[in-house]
Design a protein around this motif. Structure first.
Motif, PDB file in Angstrom:
ATOM      1  N   GLU A  63      15.786  60.558  25.686  1.00 67.17           N
ATOM      2  CA  GLU A  63      16.693  62.073  26.051  1.00 67.17           C
ATOM      3  C   GLU A  63      18.134  61.812  25.448  1.00 67.17           C
ATOM      4  O   GLU A  63      18.697  60.721  25.513  1.00 67.17           O
ATOM      5  CB  GLU A  63      17.040  62.305  27.337  1.00 67.17           C
ATOM      6  N   GLN A  64      18.525  62.665  24.419  1.00 66.73           N
ATOM      7  CA  GLN A  64      19.794  62.539  23.757  1.00 66.73           C
ATOM      8  C   GLN A  64      20.657  63.663  24.268  1.00 66.73           C
ATOM      9  O   GLN A  64      20.300  64.951  24.318  1.00 66.73           O
ATOM     10  CB  GLN A  64      19.618  62.727  22.353  1.00 66.73           C
ATOM     11  N   VAL A  65      21.829  63.438  24.728  1.00 70.29           N
ATOM     12  CA  VAL A  65      22.982  64.434  25.138  1.00 70.29           C
ATOM     13  C   VAL A  65      24.195  64.474  24.169  1.00 70.29           C
ATOM     14  O   VAL A  65      24.742  63.344  23.953  1.00 70.29           O
ATOM     15  CB  VAL A  65      23.137  64.300  26.578  1.00 70.29           C
ATOM     16  N   TYR A  66      24.489  65.570  23.498  1.00 72.42           N
ATOM     17  CA  TYR A  66      25.678  65.746  22.888  1.00 72.42           C
ATOM     18  C   TYR A  66      27.045  65.745  23.633  1.00 72.42           C
ATOM     19  O   TYR A  66      26.867  66.796  24.126  1.00 72.42           O
ATOM     20  CB  TYR A  66      25.424  66.370  21.554  1.00 72.42           C
ATOM     21  N   LEU A  67      27.888  65.170  23.400  1.00 68.27           N
ATOM     22  CA  LEU A  67      29.301  65.142  24.099  1.00 68.27           C
ATOM     23  C   LEU A  67      30.140  65.987  23.159  1.00 68.27           C
ATOM     24  O   LEU A  67      30.091  66.107  22.088  1.00 68.27           O
ATOM     25  CB  LEU A  67      29.796  63.923  24.301  1.00 68.27           C
ATOM     26  N   ARG A  68      31.263  66.461  24.076  1.00 71.13           N
ATOM     27  CA  ARG A  68      32.416  67.298  23.357  1.00 71.13           C
ATOM     28  C   ARG A  68      32.984  66.228  22.450  1.00 71.13           C
ATOM     29  O   ARG A  68      33.119  65.006  22.755  1.00 71.13           O
ATOM     30  CB  ARG A  68      33.237  67.915  24.290  1.00 71.13           C
ATOM     31  N   CYS A  69      33.291  66.727  20.961  1.00 69.55           N
ATOM     32  CA  CYS A  69      33.815  65.642  20.282  1.00 69.55           C
ATOM     33  C   CYS A  69      34.739  66.569  19.267  1.00 69.55           C
ATOM     34  O   CYS A  69      34.172  67.542  18.696  1.00 69.55           O
ATOM     35  CB  CYS A  69      32.847  64.864  19.493  1.00 69.55           C
ATOM     36  N   SER A  70      36.073  66.013  18.696  1.00 65.19           N
ATOM     37  CA  SER A  70      36.828  66.815  17.766  1.00 65.19           C
ATOM     38  C   SER A  70      36.192  66.512  16.399  1.00 65.19           C
ATOM     39  O   SER A  70      36.579  67.171  15.577  1.00 65.19           O
ATOM     40  CB  SER A  70      38.362  66.485  18.044  1.00 65.19           C
ATOM     41  N   HIS A  71      35.638  65.490  16.193  1.00 65.53           N
ATOM     42  CA  HIS A  71      35.239  65.014  14.637  1.00 65.53           C
ATOM     43  C   HIS A  71      34.127  64.113  14.969  1.00 65.53           C
ATOM     44  O   HIS A  71      33.835  63.246  15.836  1.00 65.53           O
ATOM     45  CB  HIS A  71      36.300  64.136  14.110  1.00 65.53           C
ATOM     46  N   GLY A  72      33.078  64.454  13.969  1.00 67.44           N
ATOM     47  CA  GLY A  72      31.940  63.699  13.929  1.00 67.44           C
ATOM     48  C   GLY A  72      30.768  63.896  15.122  1.00 67.44           C
ATOM     49  O   GLY A  72      30.996  64.853  15.735  1.00 67.44           O
ATOM     50  N   VAL A  73      30.173  63.018  15.417  1.00 66.39           N
ATOM     51  CA  VAL A  73      29.262  63.021  16.442  1.00 66.39           C
ATOM     52  C   VAL A  73      29.468  62.085  17.561  1.00 66.39           C
ATOM     53  O   VAL A  73      29.581  60.895  17.274  1.00 66.39           O
ATOM     54  CB  VAL A  73      27.846  63.004  15.985  1.00 66.39           C
ATOM     55  N   ASP A  74      29.415  62.534  19.044  1.00 65.28           N
ATOM     56  CA  ASP A  74      29.481  61.534  19.974  1.00 65.28           C
ATOM     57  C   ASP A  74      28.443  61.722  20.864  1.00 65.28           C
ATOM     58  O   ASP A  74      28.366  62.915  21.456  1.00 65.28           O
ATOM     59  CB  ASP A  74      30.714  61.635  20.697  1.00 65.28           C
ATOM     60  N   ARG A  75      27.282  61.156  21.192  1.00 66.16           N
ATOM     61  CA  ARG A  75      26.245  61.178  21.910  1.00 66.16           C
ATOM     62  C   ARG A  75      25.700  60.049  22.922  1.00 66.16           C
ATOM     63  O   ARG A  75      26.006  58.757  22.504  1.00 66.16           O
ATOM     64  CB  ARG A  75      24.881  61.697  21.172  1.00 66.16           C
ATOM     65  N   ILE A  76      25.104  60.510  23.902  1.00 67.45           N
ATOM     66  CA  ILE A  76      24.492  59.265  24.815  1.00 67.45           C
ATOM     67  C   ILE A  76      23.065  59.464  24.871  1.00 67.45           C
ATOM     68  O   ILE A  76      22.514  60.641  24.564  1.00 67.45           O
ATOM     69  CB  ILE A  76      25.136  59.505  26.092  1.00 67.45           C
ATOM     70  N   ARG A  77      22.270  58.290  25.020  1.00 68.77           N
ATOM     71  CA  ARG A  77      20.683  58.555  24.999  1.00 68.77           C
ATOM     72  C   ARG A  77      20.323  57.585  26.092  1.00 68.77           C
ATOM     73  O   ARG A  77      20.767  56.474  26.268  1.00 68.77           O
ATOM     74  CB  ARG A  77      20.407  57.826  23.580  1.00 68.77           C
ATOM     75  N   ARG A  78      19.028  58.090  26.625  1.00 65.34           N
ATOM     76  CA  ARG A  78      18.379  57.381  27.464  1.00 65.34           C
ATOM     77  C   ARG A  78      16.897  57.302  26.848  1.00 65.34           C
ATOM     78  O   ARG A  78      16.151  58.019  26.428  1.00 65.34           O
ATOM     79  CB  ARG A  78      17.969  58.122  28.608  1.00 65.34           C
TER      80      ARG A  78
END
Length: 172
Positions: free
Chosen positions: A34-49
């Motif tokens: 499971e991947q969740v994409y976070l608010r981010c002003s540049h690039g990609v920020d995500r968390i994963r389980r």
């Protein structure tokens, strides 16, 4: 903390060409992600389980990526715990929805491959290979997966793009 330059190639596969688990021709390690994409002003920020099926173990991480060019990104991976995963989850980008996929990690021609079979979005299959260790080496694509379409560098087929609530798979 881990990271570095990620250099990968990605290929789209028609789901009907993916052999079922019992007929898979080489050993593989399955996991559910499971991947969740976070608010981010540049690039990609995500968390994963990630739940490793055979090990019966769950791992959590946070990955931040900044694009360098069409096939390379600067990547920073930090291990997190289940509580941090839940706390960071409230920062989910409201324009996205979590991605869910089954992954098979396997070796082919001396190279580690990852086959992602997405359940959200449904019926998308992506094969990827990290090539930072051998960028000039030709790669032999697994011949048991049928015809492949390279989508390396195509922003439409990035996991972040596919997480967008407005994303619609193009007709193939």
């Amino acid at each position: 903390m881990a990271g570095g330059i990620e250099h990968e190639r990605r290929f789209l596969i028609k789901p009907e060409f993916v052999p079922p688990w019992v007929d898979w021709p080489v050993p593989f390690e399955p996991s559910k992600i499971e991947q969740v994409y976070l608010r981010c002003s540049h690039g990609v920020d995500r968390i994963r389980r990630r739940f490793w099926i055979e090990k019966r173990k769950t791992e959590y991480d946070r990955t931040q990526k900044v694009k360098i060019d069409a096939v390379r990104v600067q990547e920073t991976v930090t291990e997190i715990n289940s509580a941090e995963f839940l706390m960071l989850g409230v920062l989910q980008d409201p324009l996205t929805e979590p991605i869910h996929k089954w992954r098979r990690v396997f070796e082919w021609d001396g190279v580690t491959w990852e086959l992602d079979m997405f359940t959200t979005p449904a019926r998308i299959v992506i094969l990827e290979v990290e090539i930072q260790d051998f960028p000039d080496r030709g790669i032999n694509l697994p011949d048991f997966l049928g015809p492949l379409t390279e989508v390396t560098g195509d922003p439409l087929w990035s996991n972040k793009s596919m997480s967008m609530k407005t994303w619609v798979a193009p007709i193939r």
